[in-house]
Design a protein around this motif. Structure first.
Motif, PDB file in Angstrom:
ATOM      1  N   MET A 181      15.231  19.126  72.231  1.00 55.05           N
ATOM      2  CA  MET A 181      15.083  18.573  70.881  1.00 55.05           C
ATOM      3  C   MET A 181      13.965  17.537  70.831  1.00 55.05           C
ATOM      4  O   MET A 181      13.218  17.462  69.842  1.00 55.05           O
ATOM      5  N   ALA A 182      13.832  16.741  71.883  1.00 56.41           N
ATOM      6  CA  ALA A 182      12.752  15.755  71.932  1.00 56.41           C
ATOM      7  C   ALA A 182      11.400  16.444  71.912  1.00 56.41           C
ATOM      8  O   ALA A 182      10.461  16.007  71.231  1.00 56.41           O
ATOM      9  N   GLU A 183      11.292  17.557  72.645  1.00 54.80           N
ATOM     10  CA  GLU A 183      10.045  18.316  72.663  1.00 54.80           C
ATOM     11  C   GLU A 183       9.759  18.921  71.298  1.00 54.80           C
ATOM     12  O   GLU A 183       8.614  18.926  70.827  1.00 54.80           O
ATOM     13  N   PHE A 184      10.807  19.441  70.643  1.00 53.85           N
ATOM     14  CA  PHE A 184      10.644  20.014  69.303  1.00 53.85           C
ATOM     15  C   PHE A 184      10.157  18.957  68.318  1.00 53.85           C
ATOM     16  O   PHE A 184       9.222  19.203  67.533  1.00 53.85           O
ATOM     17  N   MET A 185      10.779  17.777  68.342  1.00 54.38           N
ATOM     18  CA  MET A 185      10.395  16.725  67.401  1.00 54.38           C
ATOM     19  C   MET A 185       8.974  16.236  67.656  1.00 54.38           C
ATOM     20  O   MET A 185       8.228  15.933  66.717  1.00 54.38           O
ATOM     21  N   LYS A 186       8.583  16.182  68.919  1.00 50.56           N
ATOM     22  CA  LYS A 186       7.221  15.776  69.256  1.00 50.56           C
ATOM     23  C   LYS A 186       6.217  16.782  68.702  1.00 50.56           C
ATOM     24  O   LYS A 186       5.212  16.403  68.074  1.00 50.56           O
ATOM     25  N   ASN A 187       6.483  18.058  68.922  1.00 52.37           N
ATOM     26  CA  ASN A 187       5.588  19.103  68.409  1.00 52.37           C
ATOM     27  C   ASN A 187       5.570  19.126  66.885  1.00 52.37           C
ATOM     28  O   ASN A 187       4.524  19.354  66.264  1.00 52.37           O
ATOM     29  N   ARG A 188       6.744  18.885  66.297  1.00 53.44           N
ATOM     30  CA  ARG A 188       6.835  18.878  64.832  1.00 53.44           C
ATOM     31  C   ARG A 188       5.980  17.762  64.247  1.00 53.44           C
ATOM     32  O   ARG A 188       5.271  17.954  63.252  1.00 53.44           O
ATOM     33  N   GLU A 189       6.046  16.576  64.878  1.00 55.77           N
ATOM     34  CA  GLU A 189       5.265  15.443  64.389  1.00 55.77           C
ATOM     35  C   GLU A 189       3.761  15.720  64.503  1.00 55.77           C
ATOM     36  O   GLU A 189       2.995  15.401  63.589  1.00 55.77           O
ATOM     37  N   GLU A 190       3.356  16.346  65.588  1.00 57.63           N
ATOM     38  CA  GLU A 190       1.944  16.649  65.777  1.00 57.63           C
ATOM     39  C   GLU A 190       1.464  17.675  64.756  1.00 57.63           C
ATOM     40  O   GLU A 190       0.342  17.589  64.248  1.00 57.63           O
ATOM     41  N   LEU A 191       2.315  18.650  64.441  1.00 62.09           N
ATOM     42  CA  LEU A 191       1.946  19.656  63.441  1.00 62.09           C
ATOM     43  C   LEU A 191       1.811  19.035  62.052  1.00 62.09           C
ATOM     44  O   LEU A 191       0.904  19.370  61.290  1.00 62.09           O
ATOM     45  N   LEU A 192       2.733  18.118  61.742  1.00 64.08           N
ATOM     46  CA  LEU A 192       2.667  17.453  60.443  1.00 64.08           C
ATOM     47  C   LEU A 192       1.395  16.618  60.301  1.00 64.08           C
ATOM     48  O   LEU A 192       0.735  16.606  59.270  1.00 64.08           O
ATOM     49  N   LYS A 193       1.032  15.922  61.394  1.00 69.82           N
ATOM     50  CA  LYS A 193      -0.171  15.113  61.390  1.00 69.82           C
ATOM     51  C   LYS A 193      -1.412  15.977  61.204  1.00 69.82           C
ATOM     52  O   LYS A 193      -2.357  15.617  60.454  1.00 69.82           O
ATOM     53  N   SER A 194      -1.433  17.130  61.868  1.00 65.84           N
ATOM     54  CA  SER A 194      -2.612  18.004  61.746  1.00 65.84           C
ATOM     55  C   SER A 194      -2.733  18.584  60.337  1.00 65.84           C
ATOM     56  O   SER A 194      -3.841  18.772  59.819  1.00 65.84           O
ATOM     57  N   ARG A 195      -1.604  18.852  59.713  1.00 72.72           N
ATOM     58  CA  ARG A 195      -1.640  19.386  58.337  1.00 72.72           C
ATOM     59  C   ARG A 195      -2.119  18.334  57.360  1.00 72.72           C
ATOM     60  O   ARG A 195      -2.888  18.630  56.428  1.00 72.72           O
ATOM     61  N   LEU A 196      -1.664  17.084  57.562  1.00 76.84           N
ATOM     62  CA  LEU A 196      -2.070  16.010  56.665  1.00 76.84           C
ATOM     63  C   LEU A 196      -3.565  15.697  56.832  1.00 76.84           C
ATOM     64  O   LEU A 196      -4.241  15.289  55.876  1.00 76.84           O
ATOM     65  N   ALA A 197      -4.065  15.885  58.051  1.00 76.69           N
ATOM     66  CA  ALA A 197      -5.470  15.594  58.307  1.00 76.69           C
ATOM     67  C   ALA A 197      -6.394  16.700  57.824  1.00 76.69           C
ATOM     68  O   ALA A 197      -7.599  16.495  57.675  1.00 76.69           O
ATOM     69  N   ALA A 198      -5.836  17.874  57.555  1.00 77.63           N
ATOM     70  CA  ALA A 198      -6.659  19.034  57.133  1.00 77.63           C
ATOM     71  C   ALA A 198      -7.168  18.860  55.698  1.00 77.63           C
ATOM     72  O   ALA A 198      -6.552  18.194  54.889  1.00 77.63           O
TER      73      ALA A 198
END
Length: 220
Positions: free
Chosen positions: A203-220
């Protein structure tokens, strides 16, 4: 001793196939090296202990040889637990399928852990027989070498694995079990704790990846 209803040989073979060049694997192979068609495991332990006691250049200490029997008992208990679970799953599958396709699970597990034919209702008796055999062997070796097992803190139990204390970086034994039933309960707890830890990590790995994906979408 009826070796056809024994976990000893399969458990020792499993220990010999452990992590390459680790202390425990090398020790297991050293002891197994004394066995052959004419030398049963108790005599092999005795020969290894006597050699290490009389030869200062031996690769292991006599105490290590005697203590290895606990490693063997721990593996015997894990193998016994695995076989019991396989039988339980086999029974469930047979019930669901109308009486077929279940027994393969138990047979596959027996092949995996290196036992010939131990029925479900004989697992506990087989473990008890193995324990009594190893306990007697340990006592006999201590007597032959005139060693005090209590002074050396050698006390064979059904289950007593060493765990690495990451704080002190020392190996400690926190889960001693003096009976088959107690050992089964301890192993169940260990498995539950490992699963909980694995789930937490996932779950920690999932949340880490989820946060990174959200950041990349916001930066796009």
């Amino acid at each position: 001793m009826n070796m056809s209803e024994s976990f000893i040989t399969g458990a020792l073979n499993r220990l010999c196939q452990g992590k390459t060049n680790s202390y425990k694997t090398n020790l297991s192979n050293y002891i197994a090296g004394f066995t052959n068609a004419d030398t049963p495991i108790d005599v092999a332990y005795a020969k290894a202990a006597v050699e290490c006691n009389s030869d200062s250049s031996a690769p292991f200490s006599t105490v290590a040889i005697l203590g290895h029997m606990q490693e063997l008992m721990d593996r015997i208990m894990w193998n016994a637990r695995g076989l019991k679970i396989a039988y339980d799953r086999a029974a469930k599958r047979e019930e669901e399928s109308g009486g077929i396709y279940g027994i393969e699970l138990a047979q596959n597990k027996m092949d995996e852990i290196g036992v010939t034919d131990i029925p479900l209702d004989r697992i506990q008796d087989a473990v008890k027989s193995d324990y009594e055999f190893l306990f007697t062997t340990q006592v006999n070796i201590l007597a032959a070498l005139n060693m005090n097992g209590d002074a050396l803190d050698i006390d064979l139990l059904y289950f007593n694995p060493a765990t690495l204390d990451e704080t002190t970086e020392t190996w400690v034994k926190l889960t001693p079990a003096e009976s088959y039933d107690e050992a089964m309960l301890v192993m169940d707890k260990i498995v539950d704790e490992l699963r909980a830890k694995e789930n937490k990590t996932a779950m920690a790995e999932f949340m880490k990846n989820r946060e990174e994906l959200l950041k990349s979408r916001l930066a796009a």
